[in-house]
Design a protein around this motif. Sequence first.
Motif, mmCIF file in Angstrom:
data_model
loop_
_atom_site.group_PDB
_atom_site.id
_atom_site.type_symbol
_atom_site.label_atom_id
_atom_site.label_comp_id
_atom_site.label_asym_id
_atom_site.label_seq_id
_atom_site.Cartn_x
_atom_site.Cartn_y
_atom_site.Cartn_z
ATOM 1 N N ALA A 116 0.873 -1.253 0.093
ATOM 2 C CA ALA A 116 -0.179 0.032 0.081
ATOM 3 C C ALA A 116 0.800 1.282 0.040
ATOM 4 C CB ALA A 116 -0.893 -0.053 1.411
ATOM 5 N N LEU A 117 2.108 1.165 0.039
ATOM 6 C CA LEU A 117 3.130 2.381 0.099
ATOM 7 C C LEU A 117 4.217 2.399 -0.972
ATOM 8 C CD1 LEU A 117 3.792 2.416 3.949
ATOM 9 C CD2 LEU A 117 2.334 4.260 2.574
ATOM 10 N N CYS A 118 4.943 1.220 -1.498
ATOM 11 C CA CYS A 118 6.141 1.193 -2.165
ATOM 12 C C CYS A 118 5.965 1.974 -3.643
ATOM 13 C CB CYS A 118 6.283 -0.193 -2.433
ATOM 14 S SG CYS A 118 6.976 -1.152 -0.861
ATOM 15 N N TRP A 119 4.871 1.821 -4.423
ATOM 16 C CA TRP A 119 4.793 2.019 -5.739
ATOM 17 C C TRP A 119 4.829 3.811 -5.765
ATOM 18 C CZ3 TRP A 119 5.761 -0.417 -9.855
ATOM 19 C CH2 TRP A 119 5.473 0.150 -11.208
ATOM 20 N N GLU A 120 3.926 4.431 -4.811
ATOM 21 C CA GLU A 120 3.623 5.763 -4.938
ATOM 22 C C GLU A 120 4.807 6.512 -4.150
ATOM 23 O OE1 GLU A 120 0.978 7.834 -6.298
ATOM 24 O OE2 GLU A 120 1.488 5.972 -7.445
ATOM 25 N N CYS A 121 5.464 5.802 -3.312
ATOM 26 C CA CYS A 121 6.686 6.493 -2.605
ATOM 27 C C CYS A 121 7.897 6.248 -3.399
ATOM 28 C CB CYS A 121 7.060 5.592 -1.187
ATOM 29 S SG CYS A 121 6.167 5.828 0.290
ATOM 30 N N ALA A 122 8.087 5.217 -4.584
ATOM 31 C CA ALA A 122 9.171 5.283 -5.508
ATOM 32 C C ALA A 122 8.806 6.369 -6.456
ATOM 33 C CB ALA A 122 9.070 3.799 -6.011
ATOM 34 N N ARG A 123 7.598 6.617 -6.800
ATOM 35 C CA ARG A 123 7.276 7.450 -7.731
ATOM 36 C C ARG A 123 7.658 9.090 -7.252
ATOM 37 N NH1 ARG A 123 2.556 10.803 -9.488
ATOM 38 N NH2 ARG A 123 1.107 10.040 -7.807
ATOM 39 N N ALA A 124 7.465 9.229 -5.994
ATOM 40 C CA ALA A 124 7.962 10.589 -5.273
ATOM 41 C C ALA A 124 9.200 10.867 -5.063
ATOM 42 C CB ALA A 124 7.144 10.487 -3.882
ATOM 43 N N LEU A 125 9.826 9.463 -4.824
ATOM 44 C CA LEU A 125 11.401 9.567 -4.814
ATOM 45 C C LEU A 125 12.084 10.087 -6.197
ATOM 46 C CD1 LEU A 125 13.910 9.091 -2.804
ATOM 47 C CD2 LEU A 125 14.032 6.792 -3.892
ATOM 48 N N VAL A 126 11.609 9.384 -7.144
ATOM 49 C CA VAL A 126 11.989 9.712 -8.683
ATOM 50 C C VAL A 126 11.803 11.344 -8.787
ATOM 51 C CG1 VAL A 126 11.510 9.443 -11.209
ATOM 52 C CG2 VAL A 126 11.722 7.414 -9.880
ATOM 53 N N GLU A 127 10.659 11.806 -8.384
ATOM 54 C CA GLU A 127 10.164 13.381 -8.546
ATOM 55 C C GLU A 127 11.474 14.121 -8.161
ATOM 56 O OE1 GLU A 127 7.325 14.492 -10.766
ATOM 57 O OE2 GLU A 127 8.052 12.827 -11.131
ATOM 58 N N MET A 128 11.742 13.632 -6.772
ATOM 59 C CA MET A 128 12.628 14.270 -5.808
ATOM 60 C C MET A 128 14.074 14.451 -6.689
ATOM 61 S SD MET A 128 11.894 13.034 -2.177
ATOM 62 C CE MET A 128 10.120 12.863 -1.591
ATOM 63 N N MET A 129 14.607 13.101 -6.926
ATOM 64 C CA MET A 129 15.953 12.730 -7.786
ATOM 65 C C MET A 129 16.041 13.566 -8.948
ATOM 66 S SD MET A 129 16.207 8.701 -7.009
ATOM 67 C CE MET A 129 17.740 8.668 -7.934
ATOM 68 N N GLU A 130 14.828 13.641 -9.610
ATOM 69 C CA GLU A 130 14.950 14.519 -11.102
ATOM 70 C C GLU A 130 14.676 15.988 -10.907
ATOM 71 O OE1 GLU A 130 15.292 12.064 -14.286
ATOM 72 O OE2 GLU A 130 16.520 12.171 -12.345
#
Length: 482
Positions: free
Chosen positions: A429-443
């Motif tokens: 219930a958390l991994c996919w959207e947290c990963a999406r947010a992390l990519v936004e931060m990294m980029e």
Amino acid sequence: MDERAKIPVSLPSTNPTVSYWQDPPDDLADHRSTPDLPKFADTVIIGSGITGAAVAWGLLQGPNPSSILMLEARQACSGATGRNGGHTKAASYRTFPHHASTHGLATAKQIASLELRNIRATHAFARDHAIDCDLRPCDTLDVVYDAGEWAAAREGVRGLRAAFLKTTPVGRYTLYSREEVLAQFPVHDGVFEGREERVQGGVGYFAGSLSAYKFGIGVLRACVDRGLNLQTGTPVTGLVAVSSSATDGEGKWDVNTERGVVRAGRVVLATNGYTAGVWPRFQGAVVPLRGQVTAHRPGRGMPAGGCLDRTYSFIYERGYEYMVSQPEGSRFPGDIIMGGGLAKAQEEGLMEYGTTDDGAVNEEITDYLRDTTGRYFGPDWGEDHPEGRTRSEWTGIMGFSPDGLPFVGEVPGESGLWASCGFQGHGMALCWECARALVEMMEGRDGEELREWFPDIFRITEQRMTQRFRGRLDAIPKAEEK
């Protein structure tokens, strides 16, 4: 608990239990995109579960994606992703009151919205990319056996309905009375530690199930097809920050492995319960907890041969089990996957904290989980399968944080070191959207648009990393109903 949190976190076990989902392993399990490790990569992702795969997928979507190397200590997707129960479920009503009182209503709404969106995004990706992972969106039912938990459940549902309105997806819960649960579903009063526990009521809402292993492998395969360099059987033994003067523009980190050193421009820790084994600053901040799961052949009396129309959880004082049944078309239709039982081990499972040994099981939990299906389904279970009730059992390592929230973002004071970890056993219930947010931060897209939907409270801070670990916050006892 303080002593368990101090146990040094190790690399993954070299001889893990055989997960139901990984038997047999996928052809990608021992994949190495190149015979040798590259000397340099723009991004090194450590860990090949859903988080690592989702981060890789996000980074590969740009018009000119950089070079990405993924390092996995064992086989691909062999950690918690390949060992969980396959339950795409967010019991947001259970945590919403705590989040609202601790972090404010706006943040509590963000978290609940993210959890439902995460499930829907995971399902959508599997459908859109034709990943064969036994995907089954369906309703779920939480059967509650404790008066205090039932009172808390109703409070949580009321809070969500008030915050989102009953008609919106996040607030769409159905409360069932004891009589309705017993009349409509194949569940019964149970016996816990020699005493009968009566069903108090139930909570129904949207959830689903899938093979997280097949899903993770599917995402990885799509990434490999797009240029990801996947290297399995390559444990990371340490990270060394390299000063800017020494890098000459080549990178900021030396990633040490048993097969050589890779210099990286940035590093992503997609290592969940093992994170402190790679970067020791997470010791006590992400504490491993060994979870146990068992697969039961369906009893002869189970409706539809066990291919039930919904998933279940069974909630009692200080603990719970979660359950999915394998759908038609899967390898073993009707198999019942039951996970949990931690609270029924000695000292409520204290010795399971701090361990990274998924090569063994806890025999107390083994005995308890074996009896769960007959206890919860009662007469509806029927006689055990002629080949025996238990088909397989296995363990996996989860990661828990002191405040019960994941860590997502750049590690404070460590430029170029990023992490998404500490999912409290609720990664589906958390991994996919947290990963999406992390990519936004990294980029470099870390602005107001991201903050509109991603909770700031998930971001990594020094203060969060230094809090005292107290165990699973979802196991704190509820007040007795008055």
